[in-house]
Design a protein around this motif. Sequence first.
Motif, PDB file in Angstrom:
ATOM      1  N   LEU A 142      -7.159   1.100  -5.337  1.00 32.61           N
ATOM      2  CA  LEU A 142      -8.255   0.845  -4.411  1.00 32.61           C
ATOM      3  C   LEU A 142      -8.004   1.606  -3.119  1.00 32.61           C
ATOM      4  CD1 LEU A 142      -7.318  -1.257  -1.974  1.00 32.61           C
ATOM      5  CD2 LEU A 142      -7.474  -2.923  -3.821  1.00 32.61           C
ATOM      6  N   ARG A 143      -9.088   1.912  -2.455  1.00 30.56           N
ATOM      7  CA  ARG A 143      -9.007   2.592  -1.153  1.00 30.56           C
ATOM      8  C   ARG A 143      -9.582   1.603  -0.152  1.00 30.56           C
ATOM      9  NH1 ARG A 143     -11.021   7.788  -2.567  1.00 30.56           N
ATOM     10  NH2 ARG A 143     -13.099   6.947  -2.282  1.00 30.56           N
ATOM     11  N   ASP A 144      -8.802   1.237   0.842  1.00 29.12           N
ATOM     12  CA  ASP A 144      -9.243   0.200   1.774  1.00 29.12           C
ATOM     13  C   ASP A 144     -10.132   0.783   2.874  1.00 29.12           C
ATOM     14  OD1 ASP A 144      -7.652   1.362   3.707  1.00 29.12           O
ATOM     15  OD2 ASP A 144      -6.292  -0.348   3.944  1.00 29.12           O
ATOM     16  N   TYR A 196       0.827  -1.209   0.000  1.00 30.12           N
ATOM     17  CA  TYR A 196       0.000   0.000   0.000  1.00 30.12           C
ATOM     18  C   TYR A 196       0.866   1.265   0.000  1.00 30.12           C
ATOM     19  CZ  TYR A 196      -4.387  -2.419   0.673  1.00 30.12           C
ATOM     20  OH  TYR A 196      -5.481  -3.212   0.475  1.00 30.12           O
ATOM     21  N   ALA A 197       0.546   2.185  -0.919  1.00 22.36           N
ATOM     22  CA  ALA A 197       1.220   3.492  -0.900  1.00 22.36           C
ATOM     23  C   ALA A 197       0.607   4.366   0.208  1.00 22.36           C
ATOM     24  CB  ALA A 197       1.119   4.162  -2.260  1.00 22.36           C
ATOM     25  N   THR A 198      -0.404   3.889   0.815  1.00 15.78           N
ATOM     26  CA  THR A 198      -1.112   4.475   1.976  1.00 15.78           C
ATOM     27  C   THR A 198      -1.818   5.799   1.665  1.00 15.78           C
ATOM     28  OG1 THR A 198       0.687   5.650   3.145  1.00 15.78           O
ATOM     29  CG2 THR A 198       0.464   3.267   3.556  1.00 15.78           C
ATOM     30  N   LEU A 199      -1.363   6.916   2.236  1.00 13.89           N
ATOM     31  CA  LEU A 199      -2.169   8.144   2.229  1.00 13.89           C
ATOM     32  C   LEU A 199      -1.641   9.198   1.256  1.00 13.89           C
ATOM     33  CD1 LEU A 199      -2.629   8.450   6.105  1.00 13.89           C
ATOM     34  CD2 LEU A 199      -4.327   7.672   4.432  1.00 13.89           C
ATOM     35  N   TYR A 220      -4.506   3.871   0.131  1.00  7.78           N
ATOM     36  CA  TYR A 220      -4.534   3.579  -1.301  1.00  7.78           C
ATOM     37  C   TYR A 220      -3.555   2.471  -1.637  1.00  7.78           C
ATOM     38  CZ  TYR A 220      -7.266   7.765  -2.050  1.00  7.78           C
ATOM     39  OH  TYR A 220      -8.270   8.683  -2.034  1.00  7.78           O
ATOM     40  N   ARG A 221      -4.028   1.587  -2.518  1.00  3.47           N
ATOM     41  CA  ARG A 221      -3.124   0.622  -3.110  1.00  3.47           C
ATOM     42  C   ARG A 221      -3.228   0.778  -4.627  1.00  3.47           C
ATOM     43  NH1 ARG A 221      -3.128  -6.026  -3.097  1.00  3.47           N
ATOM     44  NH2 ARG A 221      -1.123  -6.148  -4.115  1.00  3.47           N
ATOM     45  N   LEU A 245     -16.178   7.670  -6.896  1.00  4.28           N
ATOM     46  CA  LEU A 245     -16.550   6.692  -5.883  1.00  4.28           C
ATOM     47  C   LEU A 245     -16.240   7.276  -4.513  1.00  4.28           C
ATOM     48  CD1 LEU A 245     -14.886   3.828  -7.863  1.00  4.28           C
ATOM     49  CD2 LEU A 245     -17.323   3.864  -7.275  1.00  4.28           C
ATOM     50  N   LYS A 246     -17.269   7.472  -3.733  1.00  6.66           N
ATOM     51  CA  LYS A 246     -17.065   8.071  -2.412  1.00  6.66           C
ATOM     52  C   LYS A 246     -16.880   6.970  -1.381  1.00  6.66           C
ATOM     53  CE  LYS A 246     -18.200  12.317  -3.820  1.00  6.66           C
ATOM     54  NZ  LYS A 246     -17.454  13.520  -3.753  1.00  6.66           N
ATOM     55  N   GLY A 247     -16.362   7.339  -0.248  1.00 10.98           N
ATOM     56  CA  GLY A 247     -16.250   6.381   0.848  1.00 10.98           C
ATOM     57  C   GLY A 247     -15.081   5.429   0.656  1.00 10.98           C
ATOM     58  N   ASN A 248     -14.981   4.465   1.595  1.00 13.26           N
ATOM     59  CA  ASN A 248     -13.863   3.531   1.553  1.00 13.26           C
ATOM     60  C   ASN A 248     -14.278   2.187   0.976  1.00 13.26           C
ATOM     61  OD1 ASN A 248     -12.129   5.442   2.463  1.00 13.26           O
ATOM     62  ND2 ASN A 248     -12.338   4.870   4.626  1.00 13.26           N
ATOM     63  N   GLN A 249     -13.278   1.317   0.839  1.00 18.60           N
ATOM     64  CA  GLN A 249     -13.483  -0.002   0.233  1.00 18.60           C
ATOM     65  C   GLN A 249     -14.077   0.104  -1.164  1.00 18.60           C
ATOM     66  OE1 GLN A 249     -15.288  -2.202   3.685  1.00 18.60           O
ATOM     67  NE2 GLN A 249     -13.617  -3.573   3.109  1.00 18.60           N
ATOM     68  N   VAL A 250     -13.421   0.903  -1.982  1.00 21.49           N
ATOM     69  CA  VAL A 250     -13.835   1.048  -3.385  1.00 21.49           C
ATOM     70  C   VAL A 250     -12.586   0.943  -4.249  1.00 21.49           C
ATOM     71  CG1 VAL A 250     -15.874   2.486  -3.004  1.00 21.49           C
ATOM     72  CG2 VAL A 250     -13.632   3.577  -3.156  1.00 21.49           C
ATOM     73  N   ASP A 251     -12.775   0.572  -5.502  1.00 17.99           N
ATOM     74  CA  ASP A 251     -11.644   0.691  -6.408  1.00 17.99           C
ATOM     75  C   ASP A 251     -12.074   1.209  -7.756  1.00 17.99           C
ATOM     76  OD1 ASP A 251     -11.338  -1.866  -8.421  1.00 17.99           O
ATOM     77  OD2 ASP A 251     -12.401  -2.357  -6.552  1.00 17.99           O
TER      78      ASP A 251
END
Length: 635
Positions: free
Chosen positions: A490-492, A422-425, A497-498, A442-448
């Motif tokens: 993707l955002r976990d 993960y490149a993280t933030l 971010y990955r 795409l709002k919120g988390n757990q999206v790619d």
Amino acid sequence: MSNYHIKHLEEYYQVYRKSIREPENFWEEVAEEHFIWQRKWDRVLNWDFSKPEVTWFEGAQLNITENCIDRHLSTRGDKTAILFEPNDPKDDAEHITFNQLHQRVNQFANVLKDQGIKKGDRVCIYLPMIPELAISVLACARIGAIHSVVFAGFSATALSTRINDSDCKMVITSDGSYRGPKTIDLKGIVDEALNDCSCVETVLVAKRIHSDIQMISGRDKWLQPLLDTASTDCKAEVMNAEDPLFILYTSGSTGQPKGMVHTTAGYMVYTAYSFKNAFQYKEEDVYWCTADIGWITGHSYIVYGPLANGATTIMFEGVPSYPDFGRFWEIVEKHKVNQFYTAPTAIRALAKQGLELVEKYDLSSLKVLGSVGEPINEEAWHWYNDNIGKKKSPIVDTWWQTETGGIMITPIPFVTPTKPTYATLPFIGIQPALMDENGDELKGNQVDGRLCIKFPWPSMARTIWGNHQRYKDTYFSAFENKYFTGDGALRDEVGYYRITGRVDDVIIVSGHNLGTAPIEDAINEHPAVAESAIVGFPHDVKGNALYGYVILKDVGETRDQDNLRKEINQIITEHIGPIAKLDKIQFTQGLPKTRSGKIMRRILRKIAHKDTSNLGDTSTLLNPEVVQDIIDNAF
Ligand code: WTA
């Protein structure tokens, strides 16, 4: 007071929020407090992504070399600015202090002027990783000439294309270069390239390998005698904030390379600020980035970013395998390197070697490890973390691009908790957005989705040299009012971010989007596998099926290949699901790679499609010979 140096997570969030809510105030404070200006700006930011047009610090005047060199002389004059480690470990390293750098850059700048180079002229630099490379870059900046560095591993054709595209008046090169045990005839390549370039008037030649080369009279000049008689005084040219600083070519997915244009003030502010924080550089530290200055990583994080902070930055001329695969670690021990920044491809190559080559050396000076250039797979991340960082040096997986000028998504070491792959933030000031196929965010988390940036940052490229329309089409047309990176991410669940890879590498199998990187990660977990690459090929039921090219660690691997194929698919099934299983697995000795170590999937895709009639130009590959071998053994 600006927060120039972020020290803990709460501070990161606080500064990040400020940089988003009040970007102009934020960057103005950084620019005001940490740089020297000949004139301050009238306006911090002006932007319109529909044109696209972006200006930062408009009205300001400065010279980046005064920020990278002159202002350090009173406090750091005798500190090593550039530490040159030569190809041959038996040769002495060279410590160039800020005082010496000042003299050498000024002399070089005077030579450029004597040879008729003026502000705005383009100068092509085709040099190996020797001090003259960094010095010539800075000398161009000193007089306002626009440098266009071409990596000295590119062929004559690639070089002439780049010289012609930006009408360079001069080429700076050397009589040759060392690369491990080999020498390369750089001047011969320049001579060949210049058969097709009428714009070049002068070639300056540095002596490095003392080979017997041909000098064309009237055009070619030895550099050293000109430097010897040049004055060490050269007034820095007054540059406007948005004057071009350099052009750097990057290959597009199609067509001619794109000459990305970076300008002066914003690039300086952002590369300096990101260097300080992404590597947590402290005054006495020795920093080493193993990239070549021929790439953006070298421009921003060997030359400009470190020097703007008065850092000691290492330039390494050689290769990781010479005289053996312990060379990187030998250099870390010898120069007590504190921050070490390299690429996953190098990590994987080194991880294939025995650990005794690592354990032989004292790596206790290391504080921060960096990774850049491609997604770092889980196995490589752990090897790097366990064996090099001894689990105490955070890995900063820095995502960015030639076009972005500086690091965009990264952990800040000792501040952001890391997570493998993960490149993280987002870095301070960076506003990423993930977009779906319909162009909605795409709002919120757990999206790619597709990774875009929705607000300008100071070091973004302003145009493509000579082709603003292509700049607009490539980066600002896919999604309205956003910069499109060409990458998927993707955002976990916590907002990390990955990067999942180029979106053109996404393969849709039975209606499911599969990123190549996670599948490759899974395969690379197999103990017999060194490296792998996945591409899609047409399948009459699923639409696309997956074709894997796999390099085994041990070329003498005696296990039954069909069994190995089953085991690999078993691992994929466990990591991702049966949908991601490979239909074809070809064991191969190598993968075609660009000079910067990226796998050329275009070629692999064509082979998987059984379409080998037109593989395009393979001459700029690092290892063109593997292509035929892969074709011969393809399914
Ligand atoms: C990829 C290099 C995943 C990405 C600075 C990007 C990465 C392209 C990372 C730019 C990373 C770079 N994780 N992918 N940490 N860093 N990339 O222009 O696909 O040579 O778009 O710039 O490399 O490559 P470039």
